[in-house]
Design an enzyme around this catalytic site. Structure first.
Site, mmCIF file in Angstrom:
data_model
loop_
_atom_site.group_PDB
_atom_site.id
_atom_site.type_symbol
_atom_site.label_atom_id
_atom_site.label_comp_id
_atom_site.label_asym_id
_atom_site.label_seq_id
_atom_site.Cartn_x
_atom_site.Cartn_y
_atom_site.Cartn_z
ATOM 1 N NE ARG A 136 -2.354 0.504 4.436
ATOM 2 C CZ ARG A 136 -1.921 0.320 3.013
ATOM 3 N NH1 ARG A 136 -0.660 0.341 2.874
ATOM 4 N NH2 ARG A 136 -2.816 0.431 2.220
ATOM 5 C CG HIS B 68 -3.204 -3.861 2.681
ATOM 6 N ND1 HIS B 68 -4.097 -3.391 3.584
ATOM 7 C CD2 HIS B 68 -3.635 -5.365 2.434
ATOM 8 C CE1 HIS B 68 -5.018 -4.077 3.588
ATOM 9 N NE2 HIS B 68 -4.726 -5.316 3.221
ATOM 10 C CE1 TYR C 144 0.099 -1.446 -2.435
ATOM 11 C CE2 TYR C 144 -1.165 0.537 -2.032
ATOM 12 C CZ TYR C 144 -0.402 -0.488 -1.345
ATOM 13 O OH TYR C 144 -0.138 -0.582 -0.174
#
Ligand code: TPP
Length: 343
Positions: free
Chosen positions: A258, A262, A271
Site C-alpha cells: 500500500r 491507510h 508508523y
C-alpha cells in the site's frame, strides 16, 4: 518424538510471477494465453483505478468521506476481478471498491458508500457484489455461506472474498476457512498482503513466513502470487476459479504494498519510515513494471495513458455530481430501510 516445524512449509511457497520487476517475462507459457486486447485492457483498468484513487484522496472528507487508498494494489485488484465471470460474486472490504466498480457496482453508489450514505449500501439486483465490509474478516464467514449456496445452485458460480493481511489475524478468517473446507464451498479467499493492518506491520501480526500457509490447517490449498504482477494474479485467480467452481475452496496470498496512507488523511510517516524499504517497494509497483512490459511490445503510449486518466477523472466528477443529487439521509430513513429489501 518429532514436533513438526512450520519451516517445512515455507519452501513449498514460491511466489508465482509472469513478469518480473523490470517487466521481463519469466513465464512464457502463461503469457502466450493473453491476447493483445486483454494485455491493453488490464493496463487501461489499472491506470483508470490509479487516477480515480489519487483524485479521490484529494476530495476526501469534503465530498467522499472515508477513502481507503489503493495505489500499489491495482494489479491484485484488477487482475483478480478480471478473472471472474459476471455472475460470480464479490465479497469486498472497504478498500476493494475498484473490483466492485469493475463488476458493475454503480460509481455514484461507491461515492455514497464512502460517505456512509445508505444508498451506497443498496446493491442493484443484477450486480453480484455484497456490501463492502468494514468489520475486519466478517466478510469471510459471509462468503463461506454464499459459497455453500452457490455450490447447491450448481451453476458453476464462485464467490471471491477479499481480505487484508490484518484479516488473517481474526477468528472469522479461520472459522470461515474451516467451514468452507468441511462443506466444500465455492469460495476463493483472496488475501491482499499489503504489509500493514492500519499501522501494524506484518511482522508484528504473525510469525508465519507466509499467510498462504494458514489455509493448510483448514485443509485448503493455497498459493502465493506476486500481487504487483497483474498477469500472474489473473492466471492464479483463473485457476482458483476453476477449482472453487467444483467445490474446492482455495486461498491466494497476493504480496503487494500500500503506497499511500491507510485512510486518506492519515499520516503514514508516523508508523512507516519513508526509507529505502519504501523506495524498494515503489520500484516494484504494478503500473511502472507493466508499462515497461507493454512499451517493449508497442502496446502502450503516453497519449493513451493520458486519455485514460482524463476519462477516470471525468467519471469521478460525474459520479460525485450524481451522488450530490441524492437527498441527504435522515434518521427516519435508516429506520425505514432497516427491514426493506434492496432494489
Ligand atoms: C473487527 C475490527 N477490528 C478493528 C477494526 C479497525 N480497523 C479498521 S481497518 C483495520 C486494519 C485492517 O487491516 P487489513 O485487514 O490488513 O486491511 P488493509 O486496510 O491493510 O487493506 C482495523 C484494525 C475494524 N474495522 N474491525
Amino acid at each position: 518424538m518429532n514436533f513438526v516445524d512450520p519451516k517445512v512449509l515455507e519452501e513449498h511457497y514460491q511466489m508465482y510471477q509472469v513478469i518480473d520487476e523490470e517487466g521481463k517475462v519469466v513465464n512464457e507459457e502463461s503469457l502466450a494465453t493473453f491476447s493483445d486486447k486483454q494485455l491493453k485492457e488490464l493496463m487501461t483498468r489499472m491506470v483508470y483505478t490509479r487516477a480515480w484513487d489519487e483524485k479521490s484522496a484529494i476530495f476526501t472528507t469534503k465530498e467522499i468521506g472515508i477513502h481507503a487508498p489503493v495505489s500499489g494494489q491495482e494489479a491484485s485488484m484488477i487482475g483478480s476481478q478480471y478473472a471472474l465471470g459476471q455472475t460470480d460474486w464479490i465479497a469486498p472490504t472497504f478498500r476493494d471498491i475498484p473490483q466492485i466498480m469493475w463488476h458493475g457496482f454503480p460509481k455514484y453508489k461507491a461515492i455514497l458508500y464512502q460517505r456512509g450514505h445508505f444508498v451506497g449500501g443498496q446493491v442493484p439486483k443484477d450486480v453480484h457484489v455484497l456490501n463492502p465490509q468494514i468489520v475486519i474478516a466478517a466478510q469471510m464467514t459471509q462468503a463461506t455461506g454464499l459459497g455453500l449456496g452457490l455450490k447447491k445452485d450448481n451453476n458453476g458460480q464462485v464467490v471471491i472474498v477479499y481480505g487484508g493481511d490484518g484479516s488473517t489475524s481474526q477468528g472469522d478468517f479461520y472459522e470461515a476457512m474451516n467451514f468452507a473446507s468441511v462443506f466444500g464451498t465455492n469460495t476463493i479467499f483472496f488475501i491482499q498482503n499489503n504489509q500493514y493492518a492500519a499501522t501494524v506491520k506484518i511482522a508484528d501480526q504473525t510469525t508465519t513466513k507466509t499467510l498462504a500457509q494458514k489455509a493448510l490447517a483448514a485443509g485448503i490449498k493455497s498459493i502465493q502470487v506476486d500481487g504487483m504482477d497483474v498477469l500472474a494474479v489473473y492466471k492464479v485467480t483463473q485457476k482458483a476459479r476453476m477449482m472453487a467452481a467444483k467445490g474446492e475452496p482455495v486461498l491466494i496470498e497476493a504480496i503487494n504494498y500500500r503506497i499511500h496512507a491507510h485512510f486518506a488523511g492519515d499520516d503514514p510517516s508516523r508508523y512507516r519510515l519513508l526509507d529505502e524499504i519504501h523506495e524498494n517497494w515503489l520500484a516494484k509497483e504494478p503500473l511502472i513494471r507493466y508499462r515497461k512490459f507493454l512499451e517493449k511490445r508497442n502496446l502502450w503510449s503516453t497519449e493513451e495513458e493520458k486519455a485514460v486518466i482524463k476519462h477516470a477523472e471525468y467519471d469521478l466528477d460525474q459520479a460525485i455530481e450524481k451522488a450530490r443529487q441524492v437527498p441527504k439521509q435522515t434518521i427516519a430513513d435508516l429506520e425505514t430501510i432497516m427491514y426493506q429489501s434492496t432494489d
